[in-house]
Design a protein around this motif. Structure first.
Motif, PDB file in Angstrom:
ATOM      1  N   PRO A 188      12.916 -36.690 -58.367  1.00 12.19           N
ATOM      2  CA  PRO A 188      14.029 -37.083 -56.951  1.00 12.19           C
ATOM      3  C   PRO A 188      14.969 -38.340 -56.760  1.00 12.19           C
ATOM      4  O   PRO A 188      16.459 -38.107 -56.504  1.00 12.19           O
ATOM      5  CB  PRO A 188      13.056 -36.842 -55.479  1.00 12.19           C
ATOM      6  N   ALA A 189      14.935 -39.213 -56.648  1.00 11.06           N
ATOM      7  CA  ALA A 189      15.919 -40.454 -57.170  1.00 11.06           C
ATOM      8  C   ALA A 189      16.837 -41.066 -57.764  1.00 11.06           C
ATOM      9  O   ALA A 189      17.845 -40.664 -58.267  1.00 11.06           O
ATOM     10  CB  ALA A 189      14.466 -41.951 -56.663  1.00 11.06           C
ATOM     11  N   ASP A 190      16.769 -39.644 -58.773  1.00  8.53           N
ATOM     12  CA  ASP A 190      17.471 -39.692 -59.995  1.00  8.53           C
ATOM     13  C   ASP A 190      18.578 -38.297 -59.099  1.00  8.53           C
ATOM     14  O   ASP A 190      19.153 -39.104 -59.505  1.00  8.53           O
ATOM     15  CB  ASP A 190      16.794 -39.407 -60.791  1.00  8.53           C
ATOM     16  N   LEU A 191      18.382 -37.584 -59.070  1.00  3.79           N
ATOM     17  CA  LEU A 191      18.747 -36.778 -58.141  1.00  3.79           C
ATOM     18  C   LEU A 191      20.232 -36.905 -57.551  1.00  3.79           C
ATOM     19  O   LEU A 191      20.957 -36.897 -57.345  1.00  3.79           O
ATOM     20  CB  LEU A 191      17.917 -35.348 -58.039  1.00  3.79           C
ATOM     21  N   GLN A 192      19.374 -38.004 -56.586  1.00 10.55           N
ATOM     22  CA  GLN A 192      20.010 -38.623 -55.211  1.00 10.55           C
ATOM     23  C   GLN A 192      20.762 -38.917 -55.638  1.00 10.55           C
ATOM     24  O   GLN A 192      22.221 -39.139 -55.161  1.00 10.55           O
ATOM     25  CB  GLN A 192      19.186 -38.681 -54.380  1.00 10.55           C
ATOM     26  N   ALA A 193      20.926 -40.266 -56.533  1.00 14.17           N
ATOM     27  CA  ALA A 193      21.259 -41.413 -57.843  1.00 14.17           C
ATOM     28  C   ALA A 193      23.019 -40.496 -57.872  1.00 14.17           C
ATOM     29  O   ALA A 193      23.694 -40.527 -58.460  1.00 14.17           O
ATOM     30  CB  ALA A 193      21.186 -41.825 -58.049  1.00 14.17           C
ATOM     31  N   LEU A 194      22.034 -39.721 -58.326  1.00 14.66           N
ATOM     32  CA  LEU A 194      24.044 -38.630 -59.237  1.00 14.66           C
ATOM     33  C   LEU A 194      24.483 -37.706 -58.471  1.00 14.66           C
ATOM     34  O   LEU A 194      25.244 -36.993 -58.959  1.00 14.66           O
ATOM     35  CB  LEU A 194      22.875 -38.115 -60.059  1.00 14.66           C
ATOM     36  N   ARG A 195      23.614 -37.169 -57.122  1.00 15.51           N
ATOM     37  CA  ARG A 195      24.505 -36.083 -56.298  1.00 15.51           C
ATOM     38  C   ARG A 195      26.256 -36.139 -56.423  1.00 15.51           C
ATOM     39  O   ARG A 195      26.956 -35.229 -57.109  1.00 15.51           O
ATOM     40  CB  ARG A 195      23.964 -36.271 -54.948  1.00 15.51           C
ATOM     41  N   PHE A 196      26.982 -37.062 -55.864  1.00 14.82           N
ATOM     42  CA  PHE A 196      28.135 -37.773 -56.064  1.00 14.82           C
ATOM     43  C   PHE A 196      28.372 -38.307 -57.097  1.00 14.82           C
ATOM     44  O   PHE A 196      30.199 -37.937 -56.654  1.00 14.82           O
ATOM     45  CB  PHE A 196      27.922 -38.600 -54.653  1.00 14.82           C
TER      46      PHE A 196
END
Length: 208
Positions: A188-196
């Protein structure tokens, strides 16, 4: 001669289980499909559709490969990524002078220039090019001679095992450091970091 690119994919539906806390099964399926489509789209530029092979035991993955116009191979043993790569290597044969590249199927920043850099980093026919993941412990990509019985060792802390496998064969190793090869998506941290950075990664945004 252009190398072969092998993309091993276990399953569209079962992949990214570590994201289950933030994404539903339907969202994970959509995300896994988008990630694979992205990697295969870049592969059409290099090394090309005719030299890209998806290896899988999943009919849904094979369907994505077919839609992308690339070749696919259904695993016989279905015992993991390393065995899948061994099957792909045997399927391709051992044409002297040819090379095999493999990349993870979850590289949202990957571009064709990354694949070219991987293919040209090591001395032709003698060297191994290796790209670590963003933790610097795992392996996200390799390029090596197709006719060398190299032991694939993907899994936790695989980068050093791959360096050791090359050393045992007397093959020099060149490490390729590029964001497109290093940044994968597991947590989830990877996904959040790449969200924008990569908006299409966020399934809610894609569905909106």
């Amino acid at each position: 001669m252009k190398p072969w690119l092998v993309v091993p994919v276990r399953s569209i539906r079962d992949g990214k289980q570590r994201l289950a806390a933030v994404l539903s099964e339907r969202e994970r399926v959509r995300l896994n499909t988008a990630l694979l489509e992205h990697v295969l789209a870049e592969a059409t530029w290099f090394p090309g559709r005719g030299r890209t092979l998806v290896v899988t035991r999943c009919a849904e993955v094979a369907a994505v490969a077919q839609m992308a116009g690339v070749k696919w191979l259904i695993e016989r043993n279905a015992t993991g990524m390393n065995a899948a790569l061994d099957e792909a290597r045997a399927h391709l044969g051992t044409n002297r002078g040819s090379r095999l590249m493999t990349v993870s199927c979850d590289l949202p920043l990957l571009c064709s220039d990354d694949l070219i850099a991987l293919a040209t980093a090591a001395p032709m026919g003698t060297g191994v090019a290796l790209a670590r993941d963003h933790t610097r412990c795992g392996t996200n990509a390799l390029c090596l001679p197709l006719d060398v019985p190299f032991a694939f060792s993907f899994g936790k802390d695989s980068a050093e095992r791959h360096r050791n496998a090359a050393a045992q064969r007397g093959l020099p190793v060149v490490e390729v450091q590029r964001p497109g090869l290093a940044v994968d998506l597991d947590t989830p941290a990877d996904l959040q970091a790449l969200r924008f950075v990569v908006p299409w990664l966020w399934p809610h945004a894609r569905a909106a």
